[in-house]
Design a protein around this motif. Structure first.
Motif, short mmCIF file in Angstrom:
data_model
loop_
_atom_site.label_atom_id
_atom_site.label_comp_id
_atom_site.label_asym_id
_atom_site.label_seq_id
_atom_site.Cartn_x
_atom_site.Cartn_y
_atom_site.Cartn_z
N THR A 154 0.83 -1.21 0.00
CA THR A 154 0.00 0.00 0.00
C THR A 154 0.86 1.25 0.00
OG1 THR A 154 -1.58 -1.29 1.34
CG2 THR A 154 -2.08 1.02 0.99
N ASN A 155 1.62 1.40 -1.06
CA ASN A 155 2.40 2.61 -1.31
C ASN A 155 2.23 3.02 -2.76
OD1 ASN A 155 4.12 3.66 1.04
ND2 ASN A 155 4.40 1.44 1.24
N HIS A 156 3.13 3.83 -3.27
CA HIS A 156 3.07 4.29 -4.66
C HIS A 156 4.24 3.75 -5.47
CE1 HIS A 156 0.55 8.06 -3.28
NE2 HIS A 156 -0.10 6.91 -3.16
N LEU A 157 4.66 2.54 -5.16
CA LEU A 157 5.78 1.93 -5.87
C LEU A 157 5.34 1.46 -7.24
CD1 LEU A 157 7.13 -0.14 -2.85
CD2 LEU A 157 8.06 2.01 -3.73
N SER A 158 6.21 1.61 -8.23
CA SER A 158 5.84 1.25 -9.60
C SER A 158 7.04 0.63 -10.32
CB SER A 158 5.35 2.49 -10.35
OG SER A 158 6.35 3.51 -10.38
N GLY A 159 6.84 0.29 -11.59
CA GLY A 159 7.88 -0.38 -12.36
C GLY A 159 7.91 -1.86 -12.04
N THR A 160 8.95 -2.52 -12.47
CA THR A 160 9.07 -3.95 -12.18
C THR A 160 9.58 -4.15 -10.76
OG1 THR A 160 11.31 -3.98 -13.09
CG2 THR A 160 9.51 -4.52 -14.60
N ILE A 161 9.33 -5.31 -10.22
CA ILE A 161 9.82 -5.64 -8.88
C ILE A 161 11.34 -5.64 -8.93
CG2 ILE A 161 9.89 -7.39 -7.08
CD1 ILE A 161 7.11 -8.27 -7.99
N PRO A 162 12.01 -4.82 -8.10
CA PRO A 162 13.47 -4.67 -8.23
C PRO A 162 14.23 -5.95 -7.91
CG PRO A 162 12.65 -3.49 -6.30
CD PRO A 162 11.45 -3.93 -7.07
N SER A 163 15.25 -6.21 -8.70
CA SER A 163 15.98 -7.48 -8.62
C SER A 163 16.74 -7.64 -7.31
CB SER A 163 16.94 -7.61 -9.79
OG SER A 163 17.87 -6.53 -9.79
N PHE A 164 17.13 -6.51 -6.67
CA PHE A 164 17.94 -6.65 -5.45
C PHE A 164 17.15 -7.28 -4.31
CE2 PHE A 164 16.67 -2.13 -5.92
CZ PHE A 164 15.80 -2.01 -4.85
N ILE A 165 15.83 -7.31 -4.41
CA ILE A 165 15.05 -8.00 -3.39
C ILE A 165 15.38 -9.49 -3.38
CG2 ILE A 165 12.68 -8.73 -2.81
CD1 ILE A 165 11.76 -5.92 -3.42
N GLY A 166 15.79 -10.00 -4.53
CA GLY A 166 16.15 -11.41 -4.61
C GLY A 166 17.37 -11.78 -3.78
N GLY A 167 18.13 -10.78 -3.32
CA GLY A 167 19.29 -11.05 -2.49
C GLY A 167 18.98 -11.13 -1.01
N LEU A 168 17.75 -10.83 -0.63
CA LEU A 168 17.37 -10.85 0.80
C LEU A 168 16.93 -12.26 1.18
CD1 LEU A 168 15.36 -7.49 0.84
CD2 LEU A 168 17.76 -7.85 1.47
N THR A 169 17.90 -13.14 1.21
CA THR A 169 17.59 -14.57 1.29
C THR A 169 17.13 -15.04 2.66
OG1 THR A 169 19.94 -15.01 1.66
CG2 THR A 169 19.13 -15.16 -0.61
#
Length: 577
Positions: A245-260
């Protein structure tokens, strides 16, 4: 101070030696501050006021801790404390704990809070506090915990918050704070829990947040945040990230994939586009994944199959297409699954039979057809919430759901199509014909023709027709058909009734009818016969000489049409096993 001394003596009113006794135990200024606090905050109406303003030692007063001669803790959570916080509280300069949470406090936090330089724990949550957070809070450098959530604080988060380098927990959620998150928050090097959700914070998350390598949880949901810095990838200890519930847009950022180490990821209610990224499969510890209410497209990514600990998966309200993948049930076994309000097609996969932990399922508002694969689900179906409505299902499968899942929602469904063969109209509504009742209507007329156990209808007048189909088991659902513009073939009408073509000069004869496993066909001489279903699809074609037998054992229950292609004669066959 003279005023407080007089007030103290008046309030105690318990004997000439009382003040001397208390003074010997506790610093007089601390004692006076407590008396003023009691009188200012509805003391007589407190839930527990044991020993307050009596000759008993201050250390025995409910909620008060004394170390030596100084008051070090005021702990009056959920105690009926009312009105504003009096300035006298800020004279308790040796306080290490101030807990006034879950009360009825109003007004603002005074700048004098900066006097409490020994404070380590500040809990003011669940009150009615207003105004801004004073910048003097930056003086409280020993603070390890701040919890001021569920109030009405406004204004910006002061940059002096960055002075609190000992802080482990900062929770300010459910207020009315605005502006950007100050970059000084990156100086809170010991912070492991940050929750600023449900405010009006805007702009970008500061790059400096990447310095907070001890963080285990970030809650920034329900704000107006517009971007995520790539430095968030530094937070390798992060176990929970809520940016919903924010105003984030674009594709899901790839660096989230590093939060293992993430076990919880919420990106819902934003404006993310593109597909579900393959790197989501790197988050193998995820137990909860919320990607709902975005604009994601493409198929449900096979990368989710790697999330073997996933218990909650919400992909609802996107633009996902294709089939529901079989890895749901084969590889992951969620207890909560929502893929509603997408563009999913096909059928529910057989793997759903393995979802033994499921207690919530929503596949509504898609383009799904039959739902026959719900049989095992849970030993006690009374605890399962199922919503399969707003799809393209018929009574196939829905009968089982209606019988076995008392609280399931399976209505409405999409309209079914009407098929025309000569002067005969038919529909396919699923289930055995004996369970279905068909009520045919001509538009503009209220009275219809009800037919039990037969999906065909022979109108005698031209016009627009539609049908309503009900089922004796799935009683929640009425299937409606599209409307068909029907024109009577006059060559097949005599008087005001239909002629059975197959009896005309004994041309095409079919028996028995309805049939079970075998039907016998007779014609006059050689003929090519074709068998079609109600959708017009040819099932069988063969040449016969006067007679033939057709094996129906592998045909589904329903209505079929047998046509003599040589003469054009047609006969309806009803198959019931």
């Amino acid at each position: 101070m003279k005023y407080y001394a007089i007030l103290f003596c008046l309030q105690l009113a318990i004997g000439a030696n009382s003040f001397t006794s208390i003074k010997a135990q506790v610093d007089v200024n601390d004692s006076l501050a407590l008396v003023d606090f009691y009188n200012s905050t509805n003391g007589p109406g407190w839930t527990n006021k044991t020993n307050w303003l009596t000759k008993e030692p201050v250390s025995t007063w409910y909620g008060i801790t004394v170390n030596g001669t100084r008051v070090t803790a005021v702990n009056l959570e959920n105690n009926g404390v009312r009105n504003t916080i009096p300035s006298s509280v800020y004279d308790l300069t040796k306080l290490e704990l101030l807990n006034l949470s879950s009360n009825g406090l109003l007004g603002s936090i005074l700048p004098a809070i900066g006097n409490l330089t020994n404070l380590r724990h500040l809990y003011l949550y669940e009150n009615g506090l207003t105004g801004s957070i004073p910048s003097t809070i930056g003086n409280l450098v020993l603070l390890t915990d701040i919890s001021i959530e569920h109030n009405f604080l406004s204004g910006t988060i002061p940059s002096t918050i960055g002075n609190l380098s000992s802080l482990h927990q900062l929770t300010l959620f459910s207020n009315q704070l605005s502006g950007t998150i100050p970059s000084s928050i990156g100086d809170l090097s010991n912070l492991n829990y940050l929750d600023l959700s449900t405010n009006q914070l805007s702009g970008a998350i500061p790059v400096s947040i990447g310095n907070l390598v001890q963080l285990g949880y970030i809650g920034l949901n329900e704000n107006q945040i517009e971007s995520i810095p790539s430095t968030i990838a530094n937070l390798v200890n992060l176990q929970g990230l809520n940016l919903g519930t924010n105003h984030l847009s674009g594709t899901i950022p790839s660096f989230i994939g590093g939060l293992t180490n993430l076990g919880y990821l919420n990106l819902s209610y934003n404006q993310f586009t593109g597909t579900i990224p393959p790197f989501i499969g790197n988050l193998s510890k995820l137990g909860s994944l919320f990607l709902n209410h975005n604009q994601l497209s493409g198929s449900i990514s096979s990368a989710i199959a790697n999330l073997v600990h996933l218990g909650l998966l919400d992909l609802g309200y996107n633009q996902l297409s294709g089939n529901i993948p079989s890895f749901i049930g084969d590889a992951i076994n969620p207890y909560y699954l929502d893929v509603s309000n997408n563009l999913l097609t096909g059928s529910v996969p057989n793997s759903f039979r393995k979802l033994h932990s499921l207690n919530y399922l929503d596949i509504s508002h898609n383009l799904l057809a039959q739902n026959n694969n719900f049989h095992p689900l849970l030993p006690n179906p009374y605890f399962i919430q199922i919503n399969v409505s707003y799809n393209h299902s018929t009574f196939n499968g829905l009968e089982f759901i209606a019988k076995n899942f008392p609280f399931a929602i399976y209505a409405p469904q999409a309209n079914i199509s009407i098929h025309q063969h000569g002067n005969t109209l038919s529909v396919y509504a699923g289930s055995g014909l004996t369970h279905n009742t068909y009520k045919w209507f001509k538009t503009g007329e209220q009275d219809g023709t009800t037919i039990q156990g037969d999906s065909t209808f022979m109108p005698v007048q031209s016009g627009k027709y539609y049908v309503k189909v009900t089922n004796a088991i799935a009683t929640q659902l009425t299937l409606y058909s599209d409307t068909i513009d029907f024109m009577v073939n006059e060559s097949l009408i005599t008087g005001n009734r239909m002629i059975n073509i197959s009896n005309n000069k004994a041309g095409l004869q079919v028996f028995p009818n309805p049939a079970n496993h075998m039907v016998h066909v007779q014609t006059n001489g050689n003929a090519i016969i074709e068998l079609t279903n109600t959708a017009g699809k040819m099932i069988l074609s063969k040449t016969i000489n006067n007679k033939a037998d057709i094996n129906l054992s592998h045909f589904a229950n329903g209505t079929y049409y047998l046509q003599n292609k040589t003469t054009g004669e047609t006969q309806k066959i009803v198959v019931i096993h």
